[in-house]
Write a protein that holds these residues in place. Sequence first.
Motif, PDB file in Angstrom:
ATOM      1  N   UNK A  47      65.478  62.536  42.936  1.00 46.52           N
ATOM      2  CA  UNK A  47      65.372  63.861  43.545  1.00 46.52           C
ATOM      3  C   UNK A  47      65.995  63.911  44.931  1.00 46.52           C
ATOM      4  N   UNK A  48      67.149  63.263  45.108  1.00 47.47           N
ATOM      5  CA  UNK A  48      67.798  63.302  46.419  1.00 47.47           C
ATOM      6  C   UNK A  48      68.122  64.744  46.811  1.00 47.47           C
ATOM      7  N   UNK A  49      67.869  65.052  48.068  1.00 44.91           N
ATOM      8  CA  UNK A  49      68.214  66.386  48.572  1.00 44.91           C
ATOM      9  C   UNK A  49      69.740  66.528  48.572  1.00 44.91           C
ATOM     10  N   UNK A  50      70.195  67.772  48.577  1.00 44.29           N
ATOM     11  CA  UNK A  50      71.614  68.017  48.289  1.00 44.29           C
ATOM     12  C   UNK A  50      72.558  67.315  49.257  1.00 44.29           C
ATOM     13  N   UNK A  51      72.214  67.299  50.551  1.00 43.63           N
ATOM     14  CA  UNK A  51      73.125  66.660  51.511  1.00 43.63           C
ATOM     15  C   UNK A  51      73.217  65.157  51.236  1.00 43.63           C
ATOM     16  N   UNK A  52      72.068  64.529  51.042  1.00 43.38           N
ATOM     17  CA  UNK A  52      72.040  63.087  50.787  1.00 43.38           C
ATOM     18  C   UNK A  52      72.795  62.772  49.492  1.00 43.38           C
ATOM     19  N   UNK A  53      72.597  63.629  48.487  1.00 49.03           N
ATOM     20  CA  UNK A  53      73.259  63.414  47.201  1.00 49.03           C
ATOM     21  C   UNK A  53      74.782  63.518  47.340  1.00 49.03           C
ATOM     22  N   UNK A  54      75.208  64.508  48.134  1.00 46.03           N
ATOM     23  CA  UNK A  54      76.648  64.680  48.366  1.00 46.03           C
ATOM     24  C   UNK A  54      77.238  63.451  49.045  1.00 46.03           C
ATOM     25  N   UNK A  55      76.526  62.967  50.059  1.00 46.99           N
ATOM     26  CA  UNK A  55      76.999  61.774  50.778  1.00 46.99           C
ATOM     27  C   UNK A  55      77.098  60.589  49.825  1.00 46.99           C
ATOM     28  N   UNK A  56      76.021  60.395  49.046  1.00 43.24           N
ATOM     29  CA  UNK A  56      75.980  59.249  48.132  1.00 43.24           C
ATOM     30  C   UNK A  56      77.116  59.311  47.117  1.00 43.24           C
ATOM     31  N   UNK A  57      77.322  60.504  46.534  1.00 47.64           N
ATOM     32  CA  UNK A  57      78.395  60.663  45.542  1.00 47.64           C
ATOM     33  C   UNK A  57      79.763  60.401  46.148  1.00 47.64           C
ATOM     34  N   UNK A  58      80.001  61.000  47.316  1.00 42.50           N
ATOM     35  CA  UNK A  58      81.294  60.825  47.984  1.00 42.50           C
ATOM     36  C   UNK A  58      81.554  59.348  48.259  1.00 42.50           C
ATOM     37  N   UNK A  59      80.543  58.686  48.842  1.00 36.29           N
ATOM     38  CA  UNK A  59      80.706  57.271  49.195  1.00 36.29           C
ATOM     39  C   UNK A  59      80.965  56.414  47.955  1.00 36.29           C
ATOM     40  N   UNK A  60      80.183  56.652  46.897  1.00 38.55           N
ATOM     41  CA  UNK A  60      80.340  55.843  45.689  1.00 38.55           C
ATOM     42  C   UNK A  60      81.733  56.035  45.095  1.00 38.55           C
ATOM     43  N   UNK A  61      82.223  57.269  45.140  1.00 37.59           N
ATOM     44  CA  UNK A  61      83.570  57.523  44.610  1.00 37.59           C
ATOM     45  C   UNK A  61      84.637  56.867  45.480  1.00 37.59           C
ATOM     46  N   UNK A  62      84.460  56.940  46.804  1.00 37.76           N
ATOM     47  CA  UNK A  62      85.403  56.248  47.697  1.00 37.76           C
ATOM     48  C   UNK A  62      85.384  54.748  47.401  1.00 37.76           C
ATOM     49  N   UNK A  63      84.178  54.243  47.063  1.00 43.93           N
ATOM     50  CA  UNK A  63      84.023  52.808  46.827  1.00 43.93           C
ATOM     51  C   UNK A  63      84.495  52.332  45.470  1.00 43.93           C
TER      52      UNK A  63
END
Lengths: 398, 228
Positions: free
Chosen positions: A54-70
């Motif tokens: 249940x990550x809040x939207x900002x945290x989820x966006x950060x996590x997704x972006x970072x994982x994709x960059x990685x």
Amino acid sequence: MQNKSTLKRAAGGILGILCAAFCFTLWAQTTAELDIDRTASLSNRPFPIHIKGNLASEALKVLKFDLEVGGCDIVSEDAATYLVHASNSENITGRLTDQTGSVQYFNRSYKNGTVRAQAHALAGDILKVLTGLDSIFNCKIAYCVNTSTDKNEIYIADFDGFNAKQVTRDGSLIRGLTWGAQNRSLLYCSYMKNNPDIYYHDLAEGTRNVVANFTGLNTSPAVSPDGKKVAMILSKDGTPDVYVSNLDGSNLIRITHTAADEASPSWSPDGSKLCFSSRISGAARLYTVPATGGKMQRISTTGVGSATEPDWSPDGKWIAFTTTTRKSFQICVVPATGGMVEILAEGESPDWAPNSRTLVFSRKSGKKSTLVMLDVPTKKAKTIANVTGSASQPCWTR
Amino acid sequence: MKSITKLVLVLGLSLAVSLLTSCKNPKTPTSSIPKLDPKISQAGTTGPMTGSRNQGTGTGPSQGDRSGTFGGDNAFSQGLDQGVDGVDGVNFDETGIGQASRESFEGRPMDTEIFKANTIHFDFDSSAVRPSDKSNVAAVADYLKAHGDCYLLIDGHCDERGTEEYNQALGERRALSAREAVTKEGVQAGRIRTRSWGEAKPVAPGTDEASYAKNRRGEFILLLPKAE
């Protein structure tokens, strides 16, 4: 880290007790899994990963972006090899497991810092498991934003373009932006005194000192890995050549002695060599030279017609550079010893992240230039959309 | 000794239990996020600068006069670099003409209009002065020979089809070639200063060959005597 040492201590203390067998099984499974994924070289498939919780939207966006960059593909749970179980109430908590949930790689909660910083830390821990490499998501980037066609200013931001801070307000032109030792300074060429001169800019003090302001061109500073020397391009002796000096410009030594122009020196991570481009053979090609001077050695770049803007990876294995055709710029990678070139993506001005896996570069589209992150093994590119304006010359903290 | 063994056993057991249950009932270790922001101060335009470190390297031509034509037009040749050359030893020892100390150029008023019609142009990726520009170079040289108290600034420019730092070097080479050409017409090298703008100051905004051709240029700027 904490988790690992706990495991170690546990293993030491428990050996011979009832759960030893269980521990060994867990350890063996984990190790096997990691070995498969860490054989990464220049070509690799993305890590299929799914985010639950249940990550809040900002945290989820950060996590997704970072994982994709990685180098991850965010996929459905069925298609995933890895599952992230993440939640946040006040702080973020995250677990990484395999698809069945039976192998858990870590389980951690994060405190202090902003939600963004916590999400970056979680993403870093996940990529550490998948790639074995330390996180780059706590790094900053420095870059220039154009204020007009012939003027720009320096900014420093989180690697994803957030929390940007303006560093210069000179109303002038910056070229060859780079970080100094411990990321406490920036070095660059500025035209603020009506000539391209090299400055050392202390970020904490806000002071600026001249490194080189000879007649003619003074540009492309690069600080040595030990932070004590700066390589640069000067034309004071007739043509643009490579020079090395102390950070204050003293002890200046001329390194190349060609009638052609050299550009963009980059240090080998052990500080023994410099890589740069030279037109000594007509076309721009890559060469190395001992950092104390000596013979130029060609680095073969088989498959491309020109090579400029070399950047030596921190692990010493690769050199990223830009090849130029009449139509476009392409980011390339070649083994540091030379060889077959891998053309990666359209763009220019590549700069390695400390993990020797991720590149940041700029890409022009019409008159606008955007910053792009590229995961080299998977060739996945992500635009840093949060940087407004036309941005160029990105470089990672080291 | 005994008590330590006991302690290790108790510790081991409790850790084992926590490990065993960790999947279902996570006792999560906590990572503290370090403060990331470094202090960033802007440098003022008049910020403390160390004094000019400019040590001129003396004037006068040194050996070698090939700087004007080296480089050629084929740097962006599409031809593939198939050579198994690996690493060649290269040891060229040629230089162009050393530049004069910067002080002698500072503080001189600029006349950017006088040589406007004498702007010279370059072929794609080349720093060679075109034979057709010889008259422009001669006109600039004649003026300088007739006005011994004036100096010259040559600005080198590129089209946008090279990378930024490469173009900075190419623009400098163009200015240096122009400087050499003016020198050959009888003007002292020590009176001429070069400045590269790379691709930063195009005169034509287009992205067609006609615009690029206009942008690949060398501009002559007259440096008048310093006001008393």
